[in-house]
Enzyme design. Sequence first.
Site, PDB file in Angstrom:
ATOM      1  N   CYS A 292       0.938  -1.250   0.029  1.00 46.95           N
ATOM      2  CA  CYS A 292       0.048   0.098  -0.007  1.00 46.95           C
ATOM      3  C   CYS A 292       0.866   1.169   0.003  1.00 46.95           C
ATOM      4  O   CYS A 292       1.431   1.650  -1.082  1.00 46.95           O
ATOM      5  CB  CYS A 292      -0.965  -0.069   0.993  1.00 46.95           C
ATOM      6  SG  CYS A 292      -2.334   1.168   0.966  1.00 46.95           S
ATOM      7  N   HIS A 377      -3.823  -5.383  -0.012  1.00 44.51           N
ATOM      8  CA  HIS A 377      -3.660  -5.991   1.442  1.00 44.51           C
ATOM      9  C   HIS A 377      -3.432  -7.490   1.513  1.00 44.51           C
ATOM     10  O   HIS A 377      -4.566  -8.124   1.612  1.00 44.51           O
ATOM     11  CB  HIS A 377      -4.538  -5.539   2.387  1.00 44.51           C
ATOM     12  CG  HIS A 377      -4.238  -3.948   2.694  1.00 44.51           C
ATOM     13  ND1 HIS A 377      -3.499  -3.195   3.396  1.00 44.51           N
ATOM     14  CD2 HIS A 377      -4.878  -2.671   1.867  1.00 44.51           C
ATOM     15  CE1 HIS A 377      -3.467  -2.091   3.458  1.00 44.51           C
ATOM     16  NE2 HIS A 377      -4.277  -1.791   2.652  1.00 44.51           N
ATOM     17  N   GLU A 379      -2.244  -9.067   3.948  1.00 43.73           N
ATOM     18  CA  GLU A 379      -2.929  -9.455   5.366  1.00 43.73           C
ATOM     19  C   GLU A 379      -4.477  -9.574   5.527  1.00 43.73           C
ATOM     20  O   GLU A 379      -4.817 -10.118   6.284  1.00 43.73           O
ATOM     21  CB  GLU A 379      -2.099  -8.586   6.194  1.00 43.73           C
ATOM     22  CG  GLU A 379      -2.674  -7.053   6.586  1.00 43.73           C
ATOM     23  CD  GLU A 379      -2.581  -6.171   5.403  1.00 43.73           C
ATOM     24  OE1 GLU A 379      -3.158  -5.328   5.572  1.00 43.73           O
ATOM     25  OE2 GLU A 379      -1.800  -6.654   4.425  1.00 43.73           O
TER      26      GLU A 379
END
Length: 405
Positions: A292, A377, A379
């Site tokens: 990001c 993302h 995660e």
Amino acid sequence: MKKAFLILEDGTVFTGRRIGADREVISEIVFNTTMAGYTEVYTDPSYAGQAVCMTYPLIGNYGVCIDDMESDRIWPDGVIVRELSAVASNFRCDMTIQEFLDKYDIPGIEGIDTRKLTRILREKGTMNGCITSDENYSLDEIIGRLKAYTTAGVVKKVSCKEKYLVKGSESLTDNGPISGSASFNAENYKADLAGDHTKRERRPSLVRELNGKGLKVALLDLGAKKNIADSLAARGCDVTVYPYNTGAEEILAAHPDGIMLSNGPGDPKDCQDVIKEVRKLYESDVPIFAICLGHQLMALATGADTHKMKYGHRGGNHPVKELATGQVYISSQNHGYVVDTDKLDPAVAEPAFVNVNDGTNEGLKYTGKNIYTVQFHPEACAGPQDTATLFDKFINMMKKGSFNA
């Protein structure tokens, strides 16, 4: 319930009901299309300096579970919902959203047409707005303040103040390692809460290959979500988290096996001092994986450019295509800026992922370097887990010198 107003800088006024703190706030208004996972959204540091409109019409029905928090507090300046559930029903619930908002003095508004608000932002672009419960507001005065408002200094605001260690562990949960000295610890947080919230057992452990055991990772915290460090620690890596303003020399002096640049809020071009240090990290031979904001800063540090998107990507349903394989993944995203591939030097980096919906860049692979960066993302909290294997590829890069080994 007290009346509240959302006023946009184009003069549009929405009338609803106040939720959370009874105070006025001016912020950038953005929308998120995630249907669940509002706890993770509200505790994502990347939302600092913004007020978030959730497009799903009912928010709060399962309350807030502290184990799901991505940091130790709420980061958006305000929240905007169509309807806030009056009842929170879930065996993991620790508090209602209203209690959550009150705890962190966050104002909000419910009862407005969030579909109309989303259409306005899509057609006119992201704009500033004011949430107020003052029925005697002056529209001209507020619009003047909205036009003058800018978001600044948010990376400094959200980053950790001193470095800390998250140790890899063989005792895992589906949220990562149980142990570790992370800046946010859910059990300690629960113990500090007022009221009688029942202490609950950890969720069942997952069996996960500890392919990163023994590896040391330096994570530069630009507003890192908790699950970035947890995702690495859950694979056996020892993760040292550094404040955003840590010099490259200090990071490299610790001889990490790999470096991670985290997500974070705001305009990447506001981080000029960080960009200089990222350039030094680029010039080292240490493998780097960036997410990001970290992805954007690496691009800026190597001569590329970024620009602000009309309304950004925020949600858990964004398709991204891996150019090397043609495979499409569903990803979690939260960003308002994007790398401009028209100004990308192919001798430095080449696109690795592209957004299927609008063709914008979603990742870069750096030529002749063990550096790989993504806009989305992996995660993914909240969001799909399609791209979580990128952490395993980062570990391969640290161990074998190839992201796809």
